[in-house]
Design a protein around this motif. Structure first.
Motif, short mmCIF file in Angstrom:
data_model
loop_
_atom_site.label_atom_id
_atom_site.label_comp_id
_atom_site.label_asym_id
_atom_site.label_seq_id
_atom_site.Cartn_x
_atom_site.Cartn_y
_atom_site.Cartn_z
N ASN A 1 0.81 -1.22 0.00
CA ASN A 1 0.00 0.00 0.00
C ASN A 1 0.84 1.27 0.00
O ASN A 1 0.39 2.33 -0.44
CB ASN A 1 -0.93 0.02 1.22
CG ASN A 1 -2.03 -1.02 1.11
OD1 ASN A 1 -2.36 -1.46 0.01
ND2 ASN A 1 -2.59 -1.43 2.25
N HIS A 2 2.05 1.19 0.53
CA HIS A 2 2.86 2.39 0.76
C HIS A 2 4.06 2.53 -0.18
O HIS A 2 4.53 3.64 -0.41
CB HIS A 2 3.38 2.40 2.21
CG HIS A 2 2.28 2.48 3.22
ND1 HIS A 2 1.62 3.64 3.52
CD2 HIS A 2 1.72 1.51 4.00
CE1 HIS A 2 0.71 3.41 4.45
NE2 HIS A 2 0.75 2.13 4.75
N LEU A 3 4.58 1.41 -0.70
CA LEU A 3 5.81 1.44 -1.49
C LEU A 3 5.65 0.68 -2.79
O LEU A 3 4.85 -0.24 -2.89
CB LEU A 3 6.98 0.79 -0.71
CG LEU A 3 7.26 1.17 0.72
CD1 LEU A 3 8.41 0.33 1.24
CD2 LEU A 3 7.56 2.65 0.83
N ILE A 4 6.47 1.06 -3.75
CA ILE A 4 6.62 0.26 -4.96
C ILE A 4 8.09 0.33 -5.37
O ILE A 4 8.69 1.41 -5.37
CB ILE A 4 5.68 0.71 -6.09
CG1 ILE A 4 5.82 -0.20 -7.32
CG2 ILE A 4 5.91 2.18 -6.47
CD1 ILE A 4 4.71 0.00 -8.35
N PHE B 1 9.82 4.04 -4.94
CA PHE B 1 8.89 5.16 -4.94
C PHE B 1 7.94 5.00 -3.75
O PHE B 1 7.62 3.88 -3.35
CB PHE B 1 8.06 5.19 -6.22
CG PHE B 1 8.84 5.48 -7.47
CD1 PHE B 1 9.16 6.77 -7.83
CD2 PHE B 1 9.23 4.44 -8.30
CE1 PHE B 1 9.87 7.03 -9.00
CE2 PHE B 1 9.94 4.69 -9.47
CZ PHE B 1 10.26 5.99 -9.81
N ALA B 2 7.49 6.14 -3.22
CA ALA B 2 6.47 6.14 -2.17
C ALA B 2 5.10 6.29 -2.80
O ALA B 2 4.89 7.15 -3.66
CB ALA B 2 6.73 7.29 -1.19
N LYS B 3 4.16 5.45 -2.37
CA LYS B 3 2.80 5.51 -2.90
C LYS B 3 1.87 6.35 -2.03
O LYS B 3 0.74 6.64 -2.45
CB LYS B 3 2.23 4.09 -3.05
CG LYS B 3 2.89 3.27 -4.14
CD LYS B 3 2.40 1.83 -4.15
CE LYS B 3 0.91 1.71 -4.42
NZ LYS B 3 0.48 0.29 -4.44
N SER C 1 1.53 9.69 1.04
CA SER C 1 2.16 10.85 1.67
C SER C 1 2.69 10.51 3.06
O SER C 1 3.53 11.22 3.60
CB SER C 1 1.16 12.01 1.77
OG SER C 1 -0.01 11.60 2.46
N LYS C 2 2.21 9.43 3.64
CA LYS C 2 2.72 8.97 4.94
C LYS C 2 4.10 8.34 4.79
O LYS C 2 5.00 8.56 5.61
CB LYS C 2 1.75 7.95 5.55
CG LYS C 2 2.14 7.47 6.93
CD LYS C 2 1.07 6.53 7.49
CE LYS C 2 1.40 6.11 8.92
NZ LYS C 2 0.33 5.22 9.48
N ALA C 3 4.28 7.58 3.72
CA ALA C 3 5.55 6.87 3.52
C ALA C 3 6.65 7.79 3.02
O ALA C 3 7.83 7.57 3.33
CB ALA C 3 5.35 5.71 2.55
N LEU C 4 6.31 8.81 2.23
CA LEU C 4 7.32 9.63 1.58
C LEU C 4 8.31 10.28 2.54
O LEU C 4 9.53 10.10 2.39
CB LEU C 4 6.66 10.68 0.69
CG LEU C 4 7.60 11.63 -0.05
CD1 LEU C 4 8.58 10.86 -0.93
CD2 LEU C 4 6.82 12.64 -0.88
N PRO C 5 7.86 11.05 3.55
CA PRO C 5 8.85 11.67 4.46
C PRO C 5 9.63 10.64 5.26
O PRO C 5 10.79 10.88 5.60
CB PRO C 5 7.99 12.57 5.35
CG PRO C 5 6.62 12.01 5.29
CD PRO C 5 6.49 11.44 3.91
N ARG C 6 9.03 9.51 5.55
CA ARG C 6 9.73 8.47 6.31
C ARG C 6 10.83 7.82 5.45
O ARG C 6 11.91 7.51 5.96
CB ARG C 6 8.74 7.42 6.81
CG ARG C 6 7.69 7.99 7.76
CD ARG C 6 6.79 6.92 8.32
NE ARG C 6 5.73 7.48 9.15
CZ ARG C 6 4.92 6.77 9.91
NH1 ARG C 6 5.03 5.44 9.95
NH2 ARG C 6 3.99 7.35 10.63
#
Length: 233
Positions: free
Chosen positions: A19-22, A78-80, A82-87
């Motif tokens: 759900n968060h990454l690809i 890639f981050a899918k 907005s929660k995963a991106l900054p982390r």
């Protein structure tokens, strides 16, 4: 969690997805983000894949957290969400993501294994970084660790771990010790590869999932050409 190919549709090889990454296996010639060439970037290809797979209306969120040079192949995350991106950005900044590269060079390295420390200065006019043995103005410290893992007929296969992530770091540092990467005309190899690639591949990545907090380990299959094939034989 180890790697398996999740999808290989429309020349997009997806190695891991939740759900968060690809995580995808970039081909030589693909650009990760848009540039002045106007060529379709990999980020847009991944967005289209997500939009089609999940039948998403409207715009698809996708965050780019790192890049690979255009002639380089291998793993891109890639981050899918907005929660995963900054982390993910934090993981890269804190060096909590372990990245392993494979490179093919023609000349034997000075040592079987070594740590290279240089100061790199980028020239934006020719998009090239020059490695210096001492710090100079506007240079950035670059550290990598390499070891020779296979002797091929006319080449050597190196495994490289980055401690820093500088512009063209592996290419510049290997060139500095007299071992430019096969096909890399910009950094001193004597001829180009027919497909304009260089034999540098982001092979393996390990990190703790930024949301689910579980270990992720992904390995990217090598491009199919006789030299890369020989690395596995």
């Amino acid at each position: 969690m180890s790697c398996k190919i999740v999808s290989n549709k429309d020349n997009l090889q997806v190695l891991y997805e939740d759900n968060h990454l690809i995580i995808v296996n970039k081909r030589a010639g693909d650009i990760v983000q848009g540039d002045k060439t106007g060529d379709t970037p990999l980020s847009d290809v991944v967005k289209a894949y997500i939009k089609g797979k999940y039948n998403k209306p409207g715009n698809v969120f996708l965050g780019t957290v790192h890049r690979l040079d255009r002639p380089t192949t291998g793993l891109v995350i890639f981050a899918k969400t907005s929660k995963a991106l900054p982390r993910l950005n934090k993981l890269f900044l804190s060096k909590d993501i372990q990245k392993t590269y494979w490179a093919v060079v023609k000349k034997e390295t000075p040592k079987h294994k070594d740590t290279l420390i240089h100061w790199l200065k980028k020239n934006p006019k020719n998009n090239k970084s020059t490695a210096h043995l001492k710090e100079i103005r506007d240079s950035k410290k670059a550290i990598l660790h390499y070891k020779t893992i296979k002797k091929l007929d006319n080449y050597y296969l190196l495994e490289i771990q980055l401690e820093t992530g500088r512009h063209h770091q592996i290419r510049s540092q290997l060139s500095k010790i007299g071992c430019p990467i096969k096909g890399d005309l910009k950094y001193g190899f004597d001829r180009s590869n027919k497909d304009a690639s260089i034999h540098l591949h982001a092979r393996h990545i390990e990190f703790i999932h930024p949301v689910r907090k579980e270990p992720i380990s992904v390995e990217a299959p090598l491009p199919s050409d006789p030299l890369w094939n020989a690395c596995l034989s």
